[in-house]
Design a protein around this motif. Structure first.
Motif, PDB file in Angstrom:
ATOM      1  N   ALA A 297       0.784  -1.193   0.128  1.00  0.00           N
ATOM      2  CA  ALA A 297      -0.172  -0.018   0.010  1.00  0.00           C
ATOM      3  C   ALA A 297       0.782   1.304  -0.053  1.00  0.00           C
ATOM      4  N   ARG A 298       2.091   1.249   0.161  1.00  0.00           N
ATOM      5  CA  ARG A 298       3.081   2.498   0.479  1.00  0.00           C
ATOM      6  C   ARG A 298       3.162   3.277  -0.914  1.00  0.00           C
ATOM      7  N   PRO A 299       3.370   2.568  -2.131  1.00  0.00           N
ATOM      8  CA  PRO A 299       3.177   3.320  -3.204  1.00  0.00           C
ATOM      9  C   PRO A 299       1.982   4.556  -3.663  1.00  0.00           C
ATOM     10  N   PHE A 300       0.807   3.853  -2.919  1.00  0.00           N
ATOM     11  CA  PHE A 300      -0.445   4.430  -3.232  1.00  0.00           C
ATOM     12  C   PHE A 300      -0.764   5.365  -2.382  1.00  0.00           C
ATOM     13  N   ALA A 301      -0.044   5.482  -1.103  1.00  0.00           N
ATOM     14  CA  ALA A 301      -0.428   6.275   0.272  1.00  0.00           C
ATOM     15  C   ALA A 301      -0.614   7.659  -0.364  1.00  0.00           C
ATOM     16  N   GLU A 302       0.351   8.280  -0.832  1.00  0.00           N
ATOM     17  CA  GLU A 302       0.187   9.846  -1.301  1.00  0.00           C
ATOM     18  C   GLU A 302      -1.134  10.070  -2.035  1.00  0.00           C
ATOM     19  N   VAL A 303      -1.017   9.521  -3.147  1.00  0.00           N
ATOM     20  CA  VAL A 303      -2.661   9.714  -3.903  1.00  0.00           C
ATOM     21  C   VAL A 303      -3.725   9.265  -3.112  1.00  0.00           C
ATOM     22  N   GLY A 304      -3.850   8.312  -2.328  1.00  0.00           N
ATOM     23  CA  GLY A 304      -4.908   7.956  -1.504  1.00  0.00           C
ATOM     24  C   GLY A 304      -5.407   8.997  -0.418  1.00  0.00           C
ATOM     25  N   GLU A 305      -4.162   9.632   0.105  1.00  0.00           N
ATOM     26  CA  GLU A 305      -4.434  10.455   1.161  1.00  0.00           C
ATOM     27  C   GLU A 305      -4.823  11.843   0.783  1.00  0.00           C
ATOM     28  N   SER A 306      -4.594  12.231  -0.657  1.00  0.00           N
ATOM     29  CA  SER A 306      -4.896  13.521  -1.194  1.00  0.00           C
ATOM     30  C   SER A 306      -5.861  13.211  -2.363  1.00  0.00           C
ATOM     31  N   PRO A 307      -6.839  12.834  -2.420  1.00  0.00           N
ATOM     32  CA  PRO A 307      -7.836  12.514  -3.633  1.00  0.00           C
ATOM     33  C   PRO A 307      -8.246  13.723  -4.387  1.00  0.00           C
ATOM     34  N   ASP A 308      -8.135  14.937  -3.628  1.00  0.00           N
ATOM     35  CA  ASP A 308      -8.594  16.093  -4.502  1.00  0.00           C
ATOM     36  C   ASP A 308      -7.923  16.531  -5.728  1.00  0.00           C
ATOM     37  N   GLY A 309      -6.952  16.026  -6.020  1.00  0.00           N
ATOM     38  CA  GLY A 309      -6.014  16.344  -7.388  1.00  0.00           C
ATOM     39  C   GLY A 309      -6.495  15.815  -8.615  1.00  0.00           C
ATOM     40  N   ALA A 310      -7.588  14.913  -8.499  1.00  0.00           N
ATOM     41  CA  ALA A 310      -7.749  14.328  -9.866  1.00  0.00           C
ATOM     42  C   ALA A 310      -8.756  15.293 -10.681  1.00  0.00           C
ATOM     43  N   ASP A 311      -8.620  15.232 -12.059  1.00  0.00           N
ATOM     44  CA  ASP A 311      -9.468  15.701 -13.098  1.00  0.00           C
ATOM     45  C   ASP A 311     -10.900  15.165 -13.020  1.00  0.00           C
ATOM     46  N   PRO A 312     -11.925  16.034 -12.506  1.00  0.00           N
ATOM     47  CA  PRO A 312     -12.961  15.483 -12.373  1.00  0.00           C
ATOM     48  C   PRO A 312     -13.741  15.072 -13.666  1.00  0.00           C
ATOM     49  N   ASP A 313     -13.360  15.407 -14.871  1.00  0.00           N
ATOM     50  CA  ASP A 313     -13.596  15.138 -16.119  1.00  0.00           C
ATOM     51  C   ASP A 313     -13.243  13.955 -16.775  1.00  0.00           C
ATOM     52  N   THR A 314     -12.178  13.286 -16.070  1.00  0.00           N
ATOM     53  CA  THR A 314     -11.694  11.958 -16.493  1.00  0.00           C
ATOM     54  C   THR A 314     -11.929  10.617 -16.241  1.00  0.00           C
ATOM     55  N   LEU A 315     -11.865   9.726 -16.912  1.00  0.00           N
ATOM     56  CA  LEU A 315     -12.155   8.316 -16.593  1.00  0.00           C
ATOM     57  C   LEU A 315     -10.689   7.598 -16.851  1.00  0.00           C
ATOM     58  N   VAL A 316     -10.246   6.674 -16.098  1.00  0.00           N
ATOM     59  CA  VAL A 316      -9.057   5.852 -16.256  1.00  0.00           C
ATOM     60  C   VAL A 316      -9.155   4.495 -16.224  1.00  0.00           C
ATOM     61  N   TRP A 317      -8.684   3.785 -17.248  1.00  0.00           N
ATOM     62  CA  TRP A 317      -8.852   2.236 -17.316  1.00  0.00           C
ATOM     63  C   TRP A 317      -7.310   1.919 -17.139  1.00  0.00           C
ATOM     64  N   VAL A 318      -6.939   0.942 -16.355  1.00  0.00           N
ATOM     65  CA  VAL A 318      -5.472   0.468 -15.975  1.00  0.00           C
ATOM     66  C   VAL A 318      -5.449  -0.794 -16.099  1.00  0.00           C
ATOM     67  N   GLY A 319      -4.425  -1.602 -17.002  1.00  0.00           N
ATOM     68  CA  GLY A 319      -4.310  -2.955 -16.902  1.00  0.00           C
ATOM     69  C   GLY A 319      -3.635  -3.379 -18.208  1.00  0.00           C
ATOM     70  N   ARG A 320      -3.654  -4.931 -18.346  1.00  0.00           N
ATOM     71  CA  ARG A 320      -2.987  -5.436 -19.183  1.00  0.00           C
ATOM     72  C   ARG A 320      -3.913  -5.392 -20.628  1.00  0.00           C
ATOM     73  N   VAL A 321      -3.522  -4.878 -21.769  1.00  0.00           N
ATOM     74  CA  VAL A 321      -4.394  -5.001 -22.839  1.00  0.00           C
ATOM     75  C   VAL A 321      -4.562  -6.214 -23.769  1.00  0.00           C
ATOM     76  N   GLU A 322      -5.534  -6.656 -23.509  1.00  0.00           N
ATOM     77  CA  GLU A 322      -5.958  -8.270 -24.190  1.00  0.00           C
ATOM     78  C   GLU A 322      -7.694  -8.042 -24.456  1.00  0.00           C
ATOM     79  N   PRO A 323      -7.966  -9.223 -25.204  1.00  0.00           N
ATOM     80  CA  PRO A 323      -9.203  -9.403 -25.539  1.00  0.00           C
ATOM     81  C   PRO A 323     -10.259  -9.226 -24.208  1.00  0.00           C
ATOM     82  N   ALA A 324      -9.905 -10.098 -23.223  1.00  0.00           N
ATOM     83  CA  ALA A 324     -10.466 -10.395 -21.841  1.00  0.00           C
ATOM     84  C   ALA A 324     -10.842  -9.052 -21.360  1.00  0.00           C
ATOM     85  N   ARG A 325     -10.155  -7.993 -21.440  1.00  0.00           N
ATOM     86  CA  ARG A 325     -10.703  -6.902 -20.766  1.00  0.00           C
ATOM     87  C   ARG A 325     -11.811  -6.139 -21.447  1.00  0.00           C
TER      88      ARG A 325
END
Length: 570
Positions: A297-325
């Motif tokens: 959890a340590r690499p995500f702590a800074e983002v998790g504790e300050s969630p207000d910096g996100a762009d409110p009009d942006t959707l994000v998809w993260v993962g390996r690109v393959e047909p099952a996704r």
């Protein structure tokens, strides 16, 4: 405690399955010793080398699954007859052929249960391999293919087996030879797996077979962990194989899984979805435990504790690109979203998974260009596509947390999913999520995100729009998701769970060897846990009152390092 960690295509190699959680487990249990027995899957994997190993890894022994040198073992007449009987019985079980006598010599008047027939044949082959020095040549021989063919043509065999042709038989025989390669390894002597206190198979299949053989020959207790059930993987990864090949290999995976589940002291699943598969494959519910994968959890702590910096009009998809996704459904859903929220943008972050993934990524890029032409403020200006395809490691997204931080809502659109690690990462970042109801998604989310049916772009679009229009709801869901992830899906809880199971198994296991300390007294472990107490005693404990047991009336016992075990005891 000394643990034999059995892996296939993963730890300690740089790439492969189960590498990350095994590495975290070994580092987290630094007070215990690990012997790693690893099966590699390719020359490339071996060329990449190993990850740095901690000091508590005492030994690493490896064997390749991707190739097999001829062991030059020439079986005599009796050995050939035993091989034909055992391998023929194993093939008959896979083909569904009723048997009158098992490889173990049971009477033909009493039908033998299928599980016992498979086990008798498997261990019969194992004992023959141990006596003769290997069975690689025998399993790759024409006699093995002919034995398999006779089983397929025998009366009572399944229809798919009866329809097997020569190419099918060759494919099945080759797969069985690879899967049974642990039979010919020299890992099961007293100075090998016989010297450990517990075997922990990091997956089912071939890795678990090594644990079964160690248990059979030396009595070492076995524990099996699966974050992806091998039989389910077989169904998902071989949809185009001939029916005979699919049927016979599925029967082998099912029988081997049932034997591993039956002989293991404890079987752990990474989620309830995998646990249901294990139950259907024959696992006893009393032996099953759920141990969620541990995330750092340590690499995500800074983002998790300050969630207000996100762009409110942006959707994000993260993962390996393959047909099952199912990024195609996501792109069609995004077309609906743009009609209602024209300012919304979509960032697809991930690298393709192999050649198939690269082709799928190209298809998705083409579809995005067709659905969303470059937009510009005027007819004579250049514009940008609202869909971007990126990879972690670039100047804009140097690390995974930066990808989640760039958007207000994280989307998962998969049609097939095991344990959704990217979803847990988004939760650790405090992001509201919209996911499809596949695999262990609902179990992971637990009410902290929106879930829609798979392959339903309209439902996916409606859920995303609902969160884009309600920032307060996004904040509530994101905070709840982060709290849930920190409670259930961290490295610490994973290590603690496995440590408790290790101690439970060893406490129930009978003593198989006797270690003596310097005074000649028996030691239950080669390195007792008391030698690693992480605190110093600062005050004496109160003495017992008169009448207490005599052995407890002396001075407080201090933690001391035990005398070394005798030569050959480990």
């Amino acid at each position: 405690m000394r643990i034999g960690l059995l892996t296939e295509g993963g730890y300690p190699y740089v790439s492969g399955d189960a590498r990350l959680w095994c590495d975290r487990l070994v580092h987290g249990l630094a007070q215990h010793e690990f012997d790693v027995y690893a099966l590699s899957r390719s020359q490339h994997q071996e060329d990449e080398g190993w990850i740095p190993l901690p000091p508590n890894v005492r030994r690493v022994r490896t064997a390749p699954l991707w190739m097999a040198e001829d062991d030059e073992v020439v079986l005599g007449r009796r050995a050939r007859r035993r091989f034909a009987e055992c391998f023929g019985e194993l093939a008959a079980v896979l083909c569904g052929t009723p048997g009158s006598a098992s490889a173990g010599g049971l009477s033909g008047s009493v039908p033998t249960p299928e599980a016992d027939r498979f086990a008798n044949a498997l261990y019969g082959l194992a004992e023959l391999a141990r006596e003769e020095g290997g069975l690689v040549g025998a399993l790759r021989s024409e006699a093995a293919v002919r034995t398999l063919e006779r089983a397929c043509r025998a009366p009572g065999a399944h229809r798919a087996a009866r329809e097997a042709r020569v190419p099918d038989l060759l494919a099945v025989a080759a797969h069985l030879e690879r899967a049974l390669r642990p039979l010919s390894l020299d890992w099961y002597e007293d100075d090998g797996l016989g010297a450990v206190d517990l075997c922990h198979a990091a997956s089912g299949g071939t890795a678990a077979l090594s644990g079964l053989l160690a248990r059979h020959f030396t009595g070492v207790p076995l524990m099996v962990t699966e974050y992806g059930v091998r039989l389910r993987t077989h169904y998902l990864t071989a949809p185009d194989a001939p029916p005979a090949v699919r049927s016979l290999l599925a029967a082998f995976q099912s029988r081997l899984a049932a034997e591993a589940y039956g002989q293991a002291e404890v079987v752990t699943a990474g989620n309830t979805h995998a646990r249901r598969w294990q139950e259907r494959c024959g696992a006893d519910r009393e032996k099953l435990r759920t141990v969620y994968p541990g995330m750092d959890a340590r690499p995500f702590a800074e983002v998790g504790e300050s969630p207000d910096g996100a762009d409110p009009d942006t959707l994000v998809w993260v993962g390996r690109v393959e047909p099952a996704r199912d990024l195609v459904s996501l792109l069609h859903a995004f077309a609906e979203i743009r009609k209602q929220e024209p300012r919304t943008r979509l960032r697809i972050v991930g690298a393709p998974a192999g050649p198939e993934g690269a082709a799928y990524l190209g298809h998705c890029r083409t579809l995005a260009a067709q659905l969303f032409p470059d937009e510009a403020e005027g007819p004579h200006a250049a514009g940008d596509n609202p869909v971007s395809f990126e990879e972690v490691g670039g100047p804009d997204l140097p690390a995974a947390p930066d990808a989640y931080a760039s958007g207000a809502v994280t989307v998962l659109s998969s049609v097939v999913e095991g344990f959704p690690l990217s979803l847990v990462e988004a939760m650790l970042c405090g992001r509201a999520t919209v996911s499809t109801d596949v695999g262990a998604v609902v179990e992971v989310i637990g009410g902290t995100g929106l879930v829609v049916p798979p392959r339903n772009p309209r439902a996916l679009a409606q859920a995303c729009v609902a969160l884009l229009r309600d920032p307060e709801r996004r904040a509530r869901l994101g905070a709840a998701a982060r709290a849930r992830a920190l409670e259930l899906f961290t490295v610490e809880q994973n290590i603690e769970a496995f440590h408790g199971i290790y101690l439970e198994i060893v406490s129930r296991a009978p003593v198989r060897r006797f270690l003596l300390d310097g005074a000649g007294e028996p030691l239950p472990f080669a390195v007792p846990a008391e030698a690693h107490v992480p605190v110093r005693w600062t005050a004496a404990s109160p003495r017992l009152t008169r009448g207490g047991p005599g052995w407890a009336a002396g001075s407080p016992v201090r933690a001391t390092t035990p005398a070394p075990a005798p030569e050959g005891a480990r």
